[in-house]
Design an enzyme around this catalytic site. Structure first.
Site, PDB file in Angstrom:
ATOM      1  NE  ARG A 102     -32.912 -41.413 -56.565  1.00 31.54           N
ATOM      2  CZ  ARG A 102     -32.976 -40.099 -56.784  1.00 31.54           C
ATOM      3  NH1 ARG A 102     -33.096 -39.637 -58.020  1.00 31.54           N
ATOM      4  NH2 ARG A 102     -32.914 -39.244 -55.783  1.00 31.54           N
TER       5      ARG A 102
ATOM      6  CG  ASP B 166     -31.087 -37.557 -66.447  1.00 35.94           C
ATOM      7  OD1 ASP B 166     -30.063 -37.245 -67.089  1.00 35.94           O
ATOM      8  OD2 ASP B 166     -31.475 -36.919 -65.449  1.00 35.94           O
TER       9      ASP B 166
ATOM     10  CD  GLU C  32     -27.474 -41.952 -61.235  1.00 33.83           C
ATOM     11  OE1 GLU C  32     -28.308 -42.278 -62.081  1.00 33.83           O
ATOM     12  OE2 GLU C  32     -27.559 -40.920 -60.544  1.00 33.83           O
TER      13      GLU C  32
ATOM     14  CG  HIS D  12     -29.187 -38.008 -61.877  1.00 35.15           C
ATOM     15  ND1 HIS D  12     -29.265 -39.031 -60.965  1.00 35.15           N
ATOM     16  CD2 HIS D  12     -30.277 -37.240 -61.642  1.00 35.15           C
ATOM     17  CE1 HIS D  12     -30.343 -38.889 -60.216  1.00 35.15           C
ATOM     18  NE2 HIS D  12     -30.978 -37.801 -60.610  1.00 35.15           N
TER      19      HIS D  12
HETATM   20  C1  COI Z   1     -33.052 -35.695 -56.456  1.00 37.05           C
HETATM   21  O1  COI Z   1     -33.351 -34.540 -56.141  1.00 37.05           O
HETATM   22  O2  COI Z   1     -33.291 -36.650 -55.705  1.00 37.05           O
HETATM   23  C2  COI Z   1     -32.398 -35.930 -57.716  1.00 37.05           C
HETATM   24  O3  COI Z   1     -32.689 -36.870 -58.371  1.00 37.05           O
HETATM   25  C3  COI Z   1     -31.264 -35.048 -58.080  1.00 37.05           C
HETATM   26  C4  COI Z   1     -30.038 -35.875 -58.092  1.00 37.05           C
HETATM   27  C5  COI Z   1     -28.870 -35.301 -58.784  1.00 37.05           C
HETATM   28  C6  COI Z   1     -29.727 -36.576 -56.817  1.00 37.05           C
END
Ligand code: COI
Length: 332
Positions: free
Chosen positions: A235, A259, A264, A296
């Protein structure tokens, strides 16, 4: 039984269709809109809501959902940091997530990006684009020589550990909650300071909570080895981005693969071609040859997307049929 699924992308659509075919007793409606104050109006008369988005779930949408008598919200992803826990508890909404849709997807991308950093591929690609095929001065580093500090040893952290070890790296790990396999290997250190002191690479695999926000801040960077590499596929707000920029400027951090970014949701999974981006920190980071910013994408594989869709719908159906589900999220 009626389920409405929000934010369904084109790549998810076939999996939703397959699931619906396998569950002829369930009426599944998929909408492309994210869950918000307006789109929730379409949920009237449904038994459960399935959703996946990175932006905040508005309290007002949860309120309307509850006013419609819907008590079940199944997220198709793992993170629940964009839900207001107080509101969820106040309304008594039961929330599920998909905690293990493909830890390998994220772990493999983590290592891919670390390898790109260590082997300086961004610099080589930029040189090659100008027909400069010389080796020097981009001499690289080897993963097998690194001590990787894995912070967070849930499913993703454990998968990343296995891959790092496959490359011959020394792994040390930190987590408040010890995993028996990681424990049996003797990888845990007792404090984050020990990670900062020993690691030449730090890889983040923990959730975002108020207490983990900005855990990598100026004080933390100060304690790290000179020339440390940072990888964050967890995160964005785990890292204080200004402190990271300062640490890159001073050379304390030799490179970073990000990432995820603090802000973001202003950019990622949107097309900004030809548009101006007003996010100075983003521009600062992406301009650097030793920083890799990806939108991401660590989770975005065929396996993961299928499991996210099936997991979200399975959980929601279980909630509707039994009032509970395997992946119920507890909010403290
Ligand atoms: C998650 O599954 O929490 C992820 O980090 C994916 C994301 C694109 C929200």
């Amino acid at each position: 039984m009626k389920i409405i699924a929000y934010g369904i992308r084109d790549d998810e659509q076939p999996f939703v269709k397959d699931w619906a075919t396998q569950h002829p007793d369930v009426e599944v409606t998929s909408v492309t809109a994210l869950l918000d104050e307006q789109s929730i109006q379409q949920a009237k008369g449904y038994d459960g809501v399935v959703a996946f988005q990175q932006i905040q779930y508005p309290d007002a949408a949860l309120q309307t959902m509850s006013d419609f008598g819907i008590k079940y919200l199944s997220l198709r992803n793992v993170g629940v940091d964009n839900l207001n826990p107080a509101k969820v508890k106040e309304l008594g909404i039961k929330v599920t997530n998909v905690p293990v849709y493909s830890p390998e997807a994220i772990a493999e991308f983590t290592v891919t990006q670390l390898m790109n950093l260590l082997r300086r591929t961004k610099e080589y690609n930029a040189k090659a684009a100008n027909q400069d095929f010389r080796w020097a001065p981009q001499i690289s580093k080897e993963l097998n020589q690194q001590t990787v500090g894995v912070i967070g040893t849930g499913h993703i952290g454990q998968s990343a550990i296995k891959i790092f070890q496959g490359f011959g790296a020394k792994v040390i790990a930190y987590d408040k909650f010890h995993n028996p396999d990681v424990e049996a290997q003797g990888l845990y250190v007792d404090t984050l300071d020990e990670i900062y002191d020993q690691a030449t690479v730090i890889s983040l695999h923990i959730p975002l909570f108020p207490e983990t926000e900005h855990m990598l801040n100026a004080a933390a960077f100060q304690k790290m080895n000179d020339g440390v590499f940072i990888v964050n596929t967890a995160r964005g707000p785990l890292i204080d981005e200004q402190a990271l920029i300062d640490a890159l400027d001073s050379g304390k951090v030799a490179g970073a693969a990000l990432d995820v970014l603090e802000e973001e949701t202003r950019l990622f999974n949107q097309d900004f071609s030809g548009k101006t981006i007003d996010y100075p920190v983003f521009q600062n980071l992406t301009a650097r040859q030793n920083v890799l910013v990806s939108p991401h994408t660590a989770f975005f594989t065929d396996v993961a997307v299928k499991n996210m869709v099936n997991g979200g719908l399975d959980n929601n159906l279980s909630l509707i049929q039994t009032g509970t589900a395997d992946n119920l999220v507890t909010f403290n």
